[in-house]
Design an enzyme around this catalytic site. Sequence first.
Site, PDB file in Angstrom:
ATOM      1  N   TRP A  58       0.866  -1.187   0.000  1.00 40.87           N
ATOM      2  CA  TRP A  58       0.000   0.000   0.000  1.00 40.87           C
ATOM      3  C   TRP A  58       0.898   1.232   0.000  1.00 40.87           C
ATOM      4  O   TRP A  58       1.662   1.456   0.929  1.00 40.87           O
ATOM      5  CB  TRP A  58      -0.904   0.002   1.234  1.00 40.87           C
ATOM      6  CG  TRP A  58      -1.727   1.250   1.368  1.00 40.87           C
ATOM      7  CD1 TRP A  58      -2.652   1.725   0.484  1.00 40.87           C
ATOM      8  CD2 TRP A  58      -1.693   2.180   2.470  1.00 40.87           C
ATOM      9  NE1 TRP A  58      -3.199   2.902   0.958  1.00 40.87           N
ATOM     10  CE2 TRP A  58      -2.637   3.199   2.167  1.00 40.87           C
ATOM     11  CE3 TRP A  58      -0.977   2.251   3.653  1.00 40.87           C
ATOM     12  CZ2 TRP A  58      -2.868   4.276   3.034  1.00 40.87           C
ATOM     13  CZ3 TRP A  58      -1.192   3.320   4.511  1.00 40.87           C
ATOM     14  CH2 TRP A  58      -2.139   4.320   4.202  1.00 40.87           C
ATOM     15  N   ALA A  59       0.825   2.012  -1.047  1.00 41.99           N
ATOM     16  CA  ALA A  59       1.656   3.216  -1.190  1.00 41.99           C
ATOM     17  C   ALA A  59       0.898   4.214  -2.055  1.00 41.99           C
ATOM     18  O   ALA A  59       1.180   4.373  -3.252  1.00 41.99           O
ATOM     19  CB  ALA A  59       3.002   2.858  -1.810  1.00 41.99           C
ATOM     20  N   PRO A  60      -0.081   4.908  -1.501  1.00 47.21           N
ATOM     21  CA  PRO A  60      -0.985   5.747  -2.307  1.00 47.21           C
ATOM     22  C   PRO A  60      -0.310   6.913  -3.027  1.00 47.21           C
ATOM     23  O   PRO A  60      -0.777   7.337  -4.077  1.00 47.21           O
ATOM     24  CB  PRO A  60      -2.015   6.243  -1.282  1.00 47.21           C
ATOM     25  CG  PRO A  60      -1.382   6.047   0.049  1.00 47.21           C
ATOM     26  CD  PRO A  60      -0.481   4.880  -0.083  1.00 47.21           C
ATOM     27  N   TRP A  74      20.136  -5.496  -7.601  1.00 44.78           N
ATOM     28  CA  TRP A  74      19.651  -4.284  -6.946  1.00 44.78           C
ATOM     29  C   TRP A  74      19.338  -3.171  -7.956  1.00 44.78           C
ATOM     30  O   TRP A  74      19.487  -1.986  -7.654  1.00 44.78           O
ATOM     31  CB  TRP A  74      20.653  -3.778  -5.900  1.00 44.78           C
ATOM     32  CG  TRP A  74      20.878  -4.785  -4.807  1.00 44.78           C
ATOM     33  CD1 TRP A  74      21.869  -5.710  -4.730  1.00 44.78           C
ATOM     34  CD2 TRP A  74      20.050  -4.986  -3.650  1.00 44.78           C
ATOM     35  NE1 TRP A  74      21.735  -6.482  -3.593  1.00 44.78           N
ATOM     36  CE2 TRP A  74      20.626  -6.041  -2.905  1.00 44.78           C
ATOM     37  CE3 TRP A  74      18.900  -4.374  -3.150  1.00 44.78           C
ATOM     38  CZ2 TRP A  74      20.066  -6.512  -1.721  1.00 44.78           C
ATOM     39  CZ3 TRP A  74      18.355  -4.833  -1.965  1.00 44.78           C
ATOM     40  CH2 TRP A  74      18.931  -5.894  -1.260  1.00 44.78           C
ATOM     41  N   GLY A  89      -4.644   2.842  -3.582  1.00 40.94           N
ATOM     42  CA  GLY A  89      -3.200   2.963  -3.544  1.00 40.94           C
ATOM     43  C   GLY A  89      -2.460   1.658  -3.365  1.00 40.94           C
ATOM     44  O   GLY A  89      -1.309   1.658  -2.924  1.00 40.94           O
ATOM     45  N   GLU A 297      -6.763   2.973   7.143  1.00 35.60           N
ATOM     46  CA  GLU A 297      -5.661   2.137   6.657  1.00 35.60           C
ATOM     47  C   GLU A 297      -4.618   1.880   7.751  1.00 35.60           C
ATOM     48  O   GLU A 297      -4.002   0.806   7.803  1.00 35.60           O
ATOM     49  CB  GLU A 297      -4.988   2.799   5.451  1.00 35.60           C
ATOM     50  CG  GLU A 297      -5.867   2.905   4.214  1.00 35.60           C
ATOM     51  CD  GLU A 297      -6.759   4.137   4.216  1.00 35.60           C
ATOM     52  OE1 GLU A 297      -7.466   4.371   3.215  1.00 35.60           O
ATOM     53  OE2 GLU A 297      -6.750   4.883   5.241  1.00 35.60           O
ATOM     54  N   VAL A 298      -4.418   2.869   8.619  1.00 34.28           N
ATOM     55  CA  VAL A 298      -3.478   2.706   9.730  1.00 34.28           C
ATOM     56  C   VAL A 298      -4.046   1.731  10.756  1.00 34.28           C
ATOM     57  O   VAL A 298      -3.340   0.850  11.269  1.00 34.28           O
ATOM     58  CB  VAL A 298      -3.162   4.062  10.381  1.00 34.28           C
ATOM     59  CG1 VAL A 298      -2.296   3.881  11.623  1.00 34.28           C
ATOM     60  CG2 VAL A 298      -2.478   4.975   9.377  1.00 34.28           C
ATOM     61  N   ASP A 321       2.771  -1.215  24.976  1.00 39.74           N
ATOM     62  CA  ASP A 321       3.730  -0.250  25.493  1.00 39.74           C
ATOM     63  C   ASP A 321       3.271   1.177  25.218  1.00 39.74           C
ATOM     64  O   ASP A 321       2.657   1.471  24.201  1.00 39.74           O
ATOM     65  CB  ASP A 321       5.093  -0.490  24.830  1.00 39.74           C
ATOM     66  CG  ASP A 321       6.116   0.523  25.275  1.00 39.74           C
ATOM     67  OD1 ASP A 321       6.565   0.425  26.433  1.00 39.74           O
ATOM     68  OD2 ASP A 321       6.459   1.429  24.481  1.00 39.74           O
ATOM     69  N   GLU A 375       0.152  -0.377  29.579  1.00 37.99           N
ATOM     70  CA  GLU A 375       1.143   0.400  30.307  1.00 37.99           C
ATOM     71  C   GLU A 375       0.685   1.859  30.302  1.00 37.99           C
ATOM     72  O   GLU A 375       1.004   2.619  29.401  1.00 37.99           O
ATOM     73  CB  GLU A 375       2.531   0.274  29.656  1.00 37.99           C
ATOM     74  CG  GLU A 375       3.617   0.928  30.502  1.00 37.99           C
ATOM     75  CD  GLU A 375       4.848   1.327  29.707  1.00 37.99           C
ATOM     76  OE1 GLU A 375       5.934   1.356  30.285  1.00 37.99           O
ATOM     77  OE2 GLU A 375       4.708   1.641  28.512  1.00 37.99           O
TER      78      GLU A 375
END
Length: 662
Positions: A58-60, A74, A89, A297-298, A321, A375
């Site tokens: 995923w890279a919009p 490479w 994306g 998306e997050v 944490d 925490e």
Amino acid sequence: MNDPYLSPYLPAIRRRLEQIRTMEQRLTEGRIRLADFASGHEYYGLHREGDDWIFREWAPNATALFLIGDFNEWRERQEFSLQRIGERGDWEVRLSNRMLRSGQLYKLLVRWPGGEGERIPAYARRAVQDDYTKLFTAQVWEPEHPYPWRHPLFRRPAEAPRIYEAHIGMSQEEEKVGTYAEFRERVLPRVADAGYNTLQLMAIQEHPYYGSLGYHVSSFFAASSRFGTPEELKELVDAAHEMGIAVIMDLIHSHAARNEEEGISRFDGTLYQYFHEGPRGDHAAWDSRCFDYGKPEVVHFLLSNCRFWLDEYHFDGFRFDGVTSMLYLDHGLGKAFCGYEDYFNANVDEDALTYLALANRVIHIVRPDAITIAEDVSGMPGLATPPEEGGFGFDYRLAMGVPDYWIRLLKEIPDEHWPMGHLYHELTNRRADEKTINYAESHDQAIVGDKTIIFRLIDAGMYTHMNVFEPNLLVDRGIALHKMIRLITLATAGNGYLNFMGNEFGHPEWIDFPREGNNWSYHYARRQWHLRDDANLRYRFLAEFDKAMMHLADQHDLLNSPGPHLILENQEHLLLGFHRAGLVFLFCFHPHQSFTSYPVDLLPGKYRLILDSDAPEFGGHGRLEPGQVYFTTSRPQPGGPTGHYASLYLPTRSALVLRRMD
């Protein structure tokens, strides 16, 4: 209903609960379970599809993506070019079986308007450090056979958690980075023998900087390769399950490493793909990036991460944490939470609260027996309350005020002036509708710049007077108080107890990971187990007492029992006493005065001494007869029913546990 002081904030509570429901509906569209939605790790990243490979990302903001690696020198090659699919994306490439093989290294070359960069895929399941550049790179990982789980149906013990917090890398005696295999062979048996039923592993998610203790995560779906292979981690978890020990891990969703080539910051050329835009996206105090928990998306990425560790590695839960940092826009730094208004003002990140509630829901759908621990030092109400009661669903919260209080006492007040009533209040001050885990110290209190409890008590005497051959008043005091501090913390604990690796036997010195300031030394990034095993040193006394504590808690189901209930508080004599789980706990903190024939109010009957911190096997002076039996005596109460008491000898700086006999 549980807390009338929350009544003025009922509209805010209802709004938050509605926000959770709304976000879940938005994510699932009412068509699938939330746990099924949390499966991004099965779609994104590198996977087998039949005999071929498929890779998605995923890279919009990206304009072009290429897989590059040692399979194509490479360099960007057309056959490794990803194609954009759909409107959100996503990018995808299909590769024949011969184009990739296990062990090869790869990255993404990402192009965006005005720039480009090499990136480790966000869902990469393995990343390894290049010996030359010291940078991490993704690695194709396809073992010939899947790991053969021996205990695939393990379920966490129903008893309260007695947690052994550990770090794989610093778990070995040698001055090096320890491995999963070494931990399984050398340390895990110690955990079982010591009587702990839950192992909490730090630093499992991949992190470029070893000295971050695993808190600057770069690859969220990759188990740290500096400790070994994925199969070796699975074998460790499996071995713990064979011993009846649950395994949980530190889950770092409060922030992410700032690294770009090795992490997910500026992944597609924007700083706001996974994180907040502008200053809110930076955690200045931690030098890291802050997730945008309001972005679907997050949330998908993080929820999938929760499920991944349960599914792939059979972990039994998580310690989340940095929850305080997530909950408040100012991250709660330097803030004293003095009133309920602090939990319901504009400083609260309600998107983060929503995410945490959804994460707990996913985890408990996938593994109903899993445990989640928050925490949080702020005391946010409802955090560890069940969702059906209006809470956010954590099973436990850490009682972070307890170690802080012990440090304050040890630093600021001579023990001959310790306030008994205030001490008891601080150890038992918790919300009735939330389960808590007490601890006297964790890894936080052992890091350079701080001191462990034993070091505060004995200091330089740790280096010269811990042998058993010479009496030493400073060491005697330190060992006596160390045992008392840990026992009273356990006995008053809400519903669980935690200890950091080595602290049970008073591990000397601090934790200091290799860095430029110490000439990249591993001297303080290890555990000196030989100290505990040496019969000529006093460390073994502390270890044996800790083991006896764990046995006591297990045999009497101490941490699942209500209480404690105070029966004795005497500031002049520095005495505290309470009962819980059918046991009587008595503490004499007086530095030089013992008390003979001291009357302690008890229920009528006879009582047997079952634990004595002053016993010789625990490094004490043996002033009480082992297994001694006490009988109560009745005495009239003016204007009330007859009372009962027992006359006890309470030696100075000692703790006794009595069991009422049928």
